[in-house]
Design a protein around this motif. Structure first.
Motif, mmCIF file in Angstrom:
data_model
loop_
_atom_site.group_PDB
_atom_site.id
_atom_site.type_symbol
_atom_site.label_atom_id
_atom_site.label_comp_id
_atom_site.label_asym_id
_atom_site.label_seq_id
_atom_site.Cartn_x
_atom_site.Cartn_y
_atom_site.Cartn_z
ATOM 1 N N ARG A 1 0.831 -1.215 0.000
ATOM 2 C CA ARG A 1 0.000 0.000 0.000
ATOM 3 C C ARG A 1 0.861 1.259 0.000
ATOM 4 N N ALA A 2 1.993 1.199 0.663
ATOM 5 C CA ALA A 2 2.891 2.354 0.688
ATOM 6 C C ALA A 2 3.435 2.674 -0.699
ATOM 7 N N GLU A 3 3.443 1.683 -1.578
ATOM 8 C CA GLU A 3 3.880 1.901 -2.962
ATOM 9 C C GLU A 3 2.729 2.329 -3.866
ATOM 10 N N GLY A 4 1.527 2.457 -3.304
ATOM 11 C CA GLY A 4 0.404 2.980 -4.064
ATOM 12 C C GLY A 4 -0.545 1.950 -4.650
ATOM 13 N N ALA A 5 -0.331 0.686 -4.339
ATOM 14 C CA ALA A 5 -1.208 -0.364 -4.869
ATOM 15 C C ALA A 5 -2.201 -0.816 -3.812
ATOM 16 N N ARG A 6 -3.313 -1.398 -4.256
ATOM 17 C CA ARG A 6 -4.234 -2.038 -3.336
ATOM 18 C C ARG A 6 -3.697 -3.424 -2.978
ATOM 19 N N ALA A 7 -3.884 -3.817 -1.731
ATOM 20 C CA ALA A 7 -3.425 -5.126 -1.275
ATOM 21 C C ALA A 7 -4.623 -5.940 -0.810
ATOM 22 N N LEU A 8 -4.722 -7.176 -1.304
ATOM 23 C CA LEU A 8 -5.794 -8.073 -0.905
ATOM 24 C C LEU A 8 -5.159 -9.300 -0.259
ATOM 25 N N LEU A 9 -5.524 -9.578 0.983
ATOM 26 C CA LEU A 9 -4.954 -10.700 1.714
ATOM 27 C C LEU A 9 -5.849 -11.926 1.588
ATOM 28 N N VAL A 10 -5.239 -13.070 1.265
ATOM 29 C CA VAL A 10 -5.996 -14.318 1.135
ATOM 30 C C VAL A 10 -5.194 -15.450 1.776
ATOM 31 N N GLN A 11 -5.755 -16.054 2.796
ATOM 32 C CA GLN A 11 -5.101 -17.211 3.405
ATOM 33 C C GLN A 11 -5.410 -18.461 2.583
ATOM 34 N N GLY A 12 -4.421 -19.333 2.446
ATOM 35 C CA GLY A 12 -4.656 -20.574 1.724
ATOM 36 C C GLY A 12 -3.401 -21.407 1.596
ATOM 37 N N ASP A 13 -3.594 -22.708 1.564
ATOM 38 C CA ASP A 13 -2.527 -23.686 1.383
ATOM 39 C C ASP A 13 -2.598 -24.164 -0.056
ATOM 40 N N VAL A 14 -1.581 -23.861 -0.852
ATOM 41 C CA VAL A 14 -1.663 -24.157 -2.284
ATOM 42 C C VAL A 14 -1.683 -25.650 -2.595
ATOM 43 N N SER A 15 -1.344 -26.487 -1.615
ATOM 44 C CA SER A 15 -1.442 -27.931 -1.855
ATOM 45 C C SER A 15 -2.896 -28.397 -1.899
ATOM 46 N N LYS A 16 -3.819 -27.509 -1.508
ATOM 47 C CA LYS A 16 -5.252 -27.813 -1.529
ATOM 48 C C LYS A 16 -5.904 -27.080 -2.701
ATOM 49 N N ASP A 17 -6.512 -27.833 -3.578
ATOM 50 C CA ASP A 17 -7.085 -27.234 -4.781
ATOM 51 C C ASP A 17 -8.143 -26.192 -4.462
ATOM 52 N N GLU A 18 -8.958 -26.455 -3.436
ATOM 53 C CA GLU A 18 -10.008 -25.486 -3.102
ATOM 54 C C GLU A 18 -9.410 -24.160 -2.634
#
Length: 267
Positions: free
Chosen positions: A55-72
């Motif tokens: 955000r300090a660089e001027g972009a929007r930040a979206l946080l998403v929790q997830g384990d990439v080993s899980k397809d869902e």
């Protein structure tokens, strides 16, 4: 590369709470990305730090929790960008290892270690690309995927045999999907050597980490220990408009340490 080379890009970075993932998120924001999806597996607090830097660089930040080993979870991560209509760049950076640096000690690793590492490092990258495919194809220019591989996958070295094998598989995955997903998606990989981040010091004392850092710098032709920012700049090139004619490439970013391994001429 122009500092605005990512202007209005929608970027997704997996494993972005610390280290190289954080550096990738910040680098793309600094270069003009409008939105950066920050994936993390466990540490929401560290991911929030990454978000603040983005955000300090001027972009929007979206946080998403997830384990990439899980397809869902991969589908949830990709879906965070769906309201934006596209993904311009996907950085498959999430990765794990097993520390067993004596590769001759075959009892130091198990089948479960192989399956766990492959689940995150290889299957996770594949699932993320699959989940993001339609959004990558929706980008005005070919969507870019950059996989975080390693010199370990090219030279058969590194923290353990399962880790090296998983990164070798990731390099082959990169080639296969670069061919299969063209012309609407480009797929490349960056192969770092030692990176001076806390990830490399897991399970080590501060003294041992300092020796590792010094030894790495001394053993590379460029006589430096690479930082996350050094590698992020190279990875950003592979996702940028500047590399629009590059796909199926594995870029070694290791201060030249690969020059000590003869088989690399065959890669």
């Amino acid at each position: 590369m122009s500092v605005s080379d990512f202007e209005n890009f929608v970027v997704v970075v997996t494993g972005a709470s610390t280290g190289l993932g954080r550096a990738l998120a910040v680098e793309t924001a600094r270069r003009g990305a409008s939105d950066v999806v920050i994936n993390y597996a466990r540490s929401a607090e560290e991911a929030e730090v990454t978000a603040g830097l983005v955000r300090a660089e001027g972009a929007r930040a979206l946080l998403v929790q997830g384990d990439v080993s899980k397809d869902e979870d991969c589908r949830t991560i990709a879906a965070a960008a769906a309201p934006l209509g596209r993904i311009d760049a996907l950085f498959n950076n999430a990765g794990v290892t097993k520390f067993a640096q004596n590769h001759a000690d075959l009892d130091a690793v198990s089948a479960e270690d192989f399956l766990h590492l492959y689940g995150v490092n290889v299957v996770g990258a594949f699932q993320m690309i699959r989940a993001a495919r339609s959004l990558l194809e929706a980008a005005p220019q070919p969507g870019a995927v950059v996989n975080t591989s390693s010199i370990a996958g090219v030279a058969g070295i590194g923290s353990s045999v399962p880790y090296a094998a998983s990164k070798g598989a990731m390099n082959t995955l990169t080639l296969s999907l670069a061919r299969a997903l063209a012309p609407r998606i480009r797929v490349n990989a960056v192969c770092p050597g030692f990176i001076d981040t806390p990830w490399f010091g897991k399970g080590m004392s501060e003294e041992r980490v300092a020796r590792l850092r010094e030894g790495s710098a001394a053993s590379t032709p460029l006589k430096v220990a690479s930082t996350a920012e050094d590698v992020a700049a190279a990875a950003a090139f592979l996702a940028s408009r500047q590399s629009r004619h590059v796909t199926g490439e594995t870029l070694l970013v290791d201060a030249g340490s690969h020059l000590g391994f003869a088989p690399l001429g065959m890669r």
